[in-house]
Design a protein around this motif. Structure first.
Motif, PDB file in Angstrom:
ATOM      1  N   ALA A  68      93.184 -46.399  83.830  1.00  0.00           N
ATOM      2  CA  ALA A  68      91.604 -46.938  83.861  1.00  0.00           C
ATOM      3  C   ALA A  68      91.217 -47.028  85.215  1.00  0.00           C
ATOM      4  N   GLY A  69      91.926 -47.514  86.264  1.00  0.00           N
ATOM      5  CA  GLY A  69      91.873 -47.714  87.658  1.00  0.00           C
ATOM      6  C   GLY A  69      91.339 -46.355  88.202  1.00  0.00           C
ATOM      7  N   LEU A 102      87.963 -45.400  86.788  1.00  0.00           N
ATOM      8  CA  LEU A 102      86.874 -46.047  87.464  1.00  0.00           C
ATOM      9  C   LEU A 102      86.558 -45.630  88.813  1.00  0.00           C
ATOM     10  N   LEU A 129      84.484 -42.346  88.731  1.00  0.00           N
ATOM     11  CA  LEU A 129      83.058 -42.600  88.235  1.00  0.00           C
ATOM     12  C   LEU A 129      82.480 -43.217  89.633  1.00  0.00           C
ATOM     13  N   MET A 130      83.052 -44.057  90.220  1.00  0.00           N
ATOM     14  CA  MET A 130      82.460 -44.352  91.653  1.00  0.00           C
ATOM     15  C   MET A 130      82.353 -43.522  92.682  1.00  0.00           C
ATOM     16  N   GLY A 167      92.978 -45.476  92.977  1.00  0.00           N
ATOM     17  CA  GLY A 167      92.295 -46.203  91.800  1.00  0.00           C
ATOM     18  C   GLY A 167      93.482 -46.692  90.814  1.00  0.00           C
ATOM     19  N   ALA A 210      94.690 -50.733  90.857  1.00  0.00           N
ATOM     20  CA  ALA A 210      94.443 -51.631  89.442  1.00  0.00           C
ATOM     21  C   ALA A 210      95.929 -52.203  89.104  1.00  0.00           C
TER      22      ALA A 210
END
Length: 336
Positions: free
Chosen positions: A10-11, A14, A17-18, A27, A31
């Motif tokens: 998930a990290g 994210l 996406l950034m 990421g 996380a």
């Protein structure tokens, strides 16, 4: 372990996406490290680590093309300069950890020298050094180096560090897939027999390099495996902070930050020197000298399509130099 990997994935997503540099590894690391410090029920996925690093070793070995090996003779000069670089680093980082961190000399040497974590911990246990301080110093050094190097290539040089690496156009046939699988399995076994540093990584890398350098195969594992490998490695790094109190982590991070910055500045100076003498691109030399892990720097080299063989060879040489110098240096260091 499943929760840790889910948080890491998930990290990574994210960060992707950034549009952040090296999103899947950094990421996942950020996380999982946050989850570990917060006390969430996460554990490092150590069971799949050997298979993961073996796959990465096979991927990196795929960059040892016959054309590349033909140029390897020119690297002897850069390897000689690497030894001088390591002496300069030791002259700065070892006294720094001795006096700034207030450790004994043996701990200062093992914490300050950029070598493999496993090898340094084993030497530390043998010499009665502060093993926890060594683990924190090396983990934070790798984390800080990966972050700074990734940011450097993205923001300063404008390189797309999050891009998928270019493995070439050679198709992956069933025979090629079988050969690469054998590289991972047999390479790990041979690496343990020959007592390579990080045998599950170095053995498959060496086996894959031999097959690719001799032209037996030109294929590599699918590039998407890089994403999975980055998530797993980032999660493993982040989970090393399980049980670490925030105040202890903050102090260790502050110490490691300045030691890493000093090492990177020395690396930049030697990168410029090696570039002018040998002609190898500065990017490759920075990755070869940066005090990050061999696996992590190899993945960044893949992401920017740098010369993985050059980077891997110099990292292995760096680790061997530190290990070979350890006992003679310990004999000269004060006992306190």
């Amino acid at each position: 372990m499943t929760l840790a990997l889910a948080i890491g994935a998930a990290g990574g997503f994210l960060f992707f996406l950034m549009h952040l540099p090296l999103p899947w590894m950094l990421g996942a690391l950020t996380a999982s490290m946050t989850a570990a410090i917060m006390g969430l029920p996460v554990l490092p996925p150590n069971r799949i680590r050997p298979a993961t690093v073996a796959v990465i070793g096979v991927m990196l070995g795929a960059r040892f093309t016959p054309e590349l090996v033909a140029l390897a003779g020119a690297w002897t000069v850069s390897l000689a300069l690497l030894s001088v670089y390591m002496l300069c680093v030791s002259a700065v980082t070892v006294p720094y950890y001795r006096f700034a961190a207030k450790t004994d000399w043996q701990t200062a040497y093992l914490a300050g020298m950029p070598a493999g974590l496993t090898e340094m911990v084993e030497l530390g246990e043998e010499k009665g050094a502060d093993v926890k301080a060594i683990i924190l110093a090396h983990t934070l050094r790798i984390v800080i180096t990966v972050a700074l190097v990734a940011i450097w290539f993205r923001l300063i040089e404008g390189r797309n560090v999050g891009a998928m690496p270019n493995f070439g156009s050679a198709p992956l046939t069933a025979l090629d897939a079988a050969l690469l699988l054998l590289c991972a399995i047999i390479g790990t076994w041979v690496g343990k027999i020959l007592r390579f540093p990080a045998p599950a990584f170095m053995g498959p890398l060496a086996a894959s390099a031999i097959l690719h350098a001799t032209g037996v195969t030109a294929s590599a594992p699918p590039a998407l495996i890089v994403i999975a490998a980055q998530i797993i490695l980032g999660t493993l790094l982040g989970c090393r902070f399980i049980g670490v109190r925030p105040i202890v982590l903050a102090r260790a991070a502050w110490l490691s930050l300045w030691a890493t910055l000093a090492t990177l500045l020395i690396a930049l100076a030697f990168a410029a020197l090696i570039h002018s003498v040998v002609g190898v691109s500065t990017d490759q030399v920075i990755l070869a000298l940066a005090p990050g892990g061999l696996t992590e720097m190899g993945l960044i080299a893949l992401a920017i399509n740098a010369d993985v063989a050059f980077v891997a060879l110099h990292h292995v040489a760096r680790i061997l130099i530190v290990i070979l110098l350890a006992k003679p240096v310990f004999a000269l260091l004060p006992k306190r």
